[in-house]
Scaffold this active site. Structure first.
Site, mmCIF file in Angstrom:
data_model
loop_
_atom_site.group_PDB
_atom_site.id
_atom_site.type_symbol
_atom_site.label_atom_id
_atom_site.label_comp_id
_atom_site.label_asym_id
_atom_site.label_seq_id
_atom_site.Cartn_x
_atom_site.Cartn_y
_atom_site.Cartn_z
ATOM 1 C CG HIS A 1 10.195 29.441 -3.352
ATOM 2 N ND1 HIS A 1 10.402 29.039 -4.657
ATOM 3 C CD2 HIS A 1 9.360 28.524 -2.804
ATOM 4 C CE1 HIS A 1 9.724 27.914 -4.870
ATOM 5 N NE2 HIS A 1 9.079 27.584 -3.761
ATOM 6 C CB CYS A 2 5.813 32.976 -1.212
ATOM 7 S SG CYS A 2 5.873 34.577 -2.018
ATOM 8 C CG ASP B 1 7.959 26.240 0.064
ATOM 9 O OD1 ASP B 1 7.580 26.425 -1.096
ATOM 10 O OD2 ASP B 1 7.850 25.134 0.646
ATOM 11 C CE1 TYR C 1 11.928 21.483 -5.505
ATOM 12 C CE2 TYR C 1 9.621 21.420 -6.120
ATOM 13 C CZ TYR C 1 10.623 21.208 -5.190
ATOM 14 O OH TYR C 1 10.304 20.725 -3.946
ATOM 15 C CG HIS D 1 13.284 24.179 -2.460
ATOM 16 N ND1 HIS D 1 12.971 25.523 -2.259
ATOM 17 C CD2 HIS D 1 12.116 23.586 -2.825
ATOM 18 C CE1 HIS D 1 11.685 25.705 -2.494
ATOM 19 N NE2 HIS D 1 11.149 24.562 -2.842
HETATM 20 C C1 0GY Z 1 7.816 24.214 -3.633
HETATM 21 C C2 0GY Z 1 7.543 22.825 -3.458
HETATM 22 C C3 0GY Z 1 6.587 21.991 -3.894
HETATM 23 C C4 0GY Z 1 5.505 22.265 -4.753
HETATM 24 C C5 0GY Z 1 5.498 23.176 -5.705
HETATM 25 O O1 0GY Z 1 4.632 24.058 -7.644
HETATM 26 C C6 0GY Z 1 4.438 23.298 -6.714
HETATM 27 O O2 0GY Z 1 3.425 22.612 -6.600
HETATM 28 O O3 0GY Z 1 6.461 24.031 -5.834
HETATM 29 C C7 0GY Z 1 6.726 20.611 -3.428
HETATM 30 O O4 0GY Z 1 5.692 19.927 -3.265
HETATM 31 O O5 0GY Z 1 7.878 20.175 -3.196
HETATM 32 O O6 0GY Z 1 8.793 24.551 -4.231
HETATM 33 O O7 0GY Z 1 7.103 25.079 -3.164
#
Ligand code: 0GY
Length: 295
Positions: A31-32, A247, A156, A180
């Site tokens: 996850h990055c 991340d 998510y 997460h």
């Molecule tokens: C993550 C978390 C976030 C953002 C994003 O796609 C994104 O903008 O994933 C966050 O702000 O919680 O999963 O990397």
């Protein structure tokens, strides 16, 4: 906070520590993200944040610094449904990166196949209101029904909507990966209400996976003890369904930038044995993202 002349923020450290823990050869950062570079890959007009460039060179330098081998690049919301920055990074990886796209649900089958050819192996459905304007479940289900063979869906969401999302999650026709762990309140321990609800989801369908990621988001401050206490039992109970990732570049974390070396040092605290570490870091992500090499 580090903000440049254009008002763009940096949410990652330029000096990550060298981790004490050495990941096994072949370990995957599952996850990055990449941001830009924005002069080639502009942000979406709907972007909710405008970060500084965090392109493939910086990502792969971090990978090597941390002792990791591969990356799964998840399309970040600031790039909307234009996956060009993610595809560019995958193309620059010499086969060591795969990706997860964000798509307009009206995408054609031909364009889905083109994403597959570019190294994409899943689509992400984001339900965080602070990141996206809308999340149309019926349209998500329609596109989930015609993904290329072997793809999965990454979802998510935050713990407070898990109950409301259950019918949608139950209806998804492909494997599911939850970012997460659906953001549980880890301060309430491994048997807190959010963790129990998340285990019920895992128990309801054996093709549900989770990312044991983001102690920096889910816990107040390092050394993130409550995260380790809550997440280790989950990894131990579902060793074939967990993934791990940094991340990086930690979107929206500019006021609490984590040390990436410390994130790697969380691995033995949530996966204490070499066998668990191998499943978390290699077997599980390889099955989902490099299945043709893994068969
Ligand atoms: C993550 C978390 C976030 C953002 C994003 O796609 C994104 O903008 O994933 C966050 O702000 O919680 O999963 O990397």
């Amino acid at each position: 906070m580090s903000t440049d002349a254009q008002g763009r923020v940096r949410s990652w450290t330029l000096e990550p520590s060298v981790p004490r823990f050495s990941p096994p050869p072949g370990a995957v950062d599952a996850h990055c993200h990449v941001f830009g570079p924005a002069d080639r890959f502009p942000f979406s007009p709907k972007a909710k944040y405008h970060p500084q460039d965090a392109g493939p060179d910086a990502l792969f330098a971090l990978r090597d610094h941390l002792g990791l081998t591969r990356n799964v690049i998840v399309q970040a919301s600031c790039h909307g449904t234009d996956n060009a920055a993610t595809l560019n990074a995958i193309a620059a990886s010499n086969g060591l990166a795969r990706g997860v796209a964000v798509v307009d649900p009206a995408i054609s089958d031909e364009d889905l196949q083109a994403l597959h050819d570019g190294g994409i192996r899943g689509v992400r459905f984001n339900f965080l209101k602070r990141l996206v304007d809308d999340a149309p479940k019926d349209r998500f289900l329609e596109v989930a029904g015609r993904l290329p063979a072997g793809w999965h869906v990454v979802v998510y969401f935050e713990a407070d909507i898990l109950h409301e999302l259950r019918p949608f999650l139950d209806a998804l026709p492909v494997p599911v990966v939850v970012d997460h762990m659906g953001r549980p309140d880890v301060s309430l321990g491994p048997d807190g209400p959010d963790m129990r609800a998340f285990r019920a989801l895992l128990d309801s369908r054996p093709d549900t996976h989770f990312k044991a990621t983001c102690p920096d988001r889910l816990s107040e401050a390092p050394p993130w003890d409550d995260f380790a206490e809550a997440v280790r039992p989950l990894v131990e109970a579902y060793p074939d369904r967990c993934l791990w990732g940094t991340d990086w570049p930690h979107p929206n974390m500019e006021s609490r930038i984590p040390d990436d070396g410390a994130l790697v040092d969380m691995i033995p605290r949530i996966a204490p044995t070499p066998e668990l570490q191998r499943k978390l870091l290699i077997d599980n992500p390889m099955r989902l993202y490099w299945s043709e090499e893994w068969l």
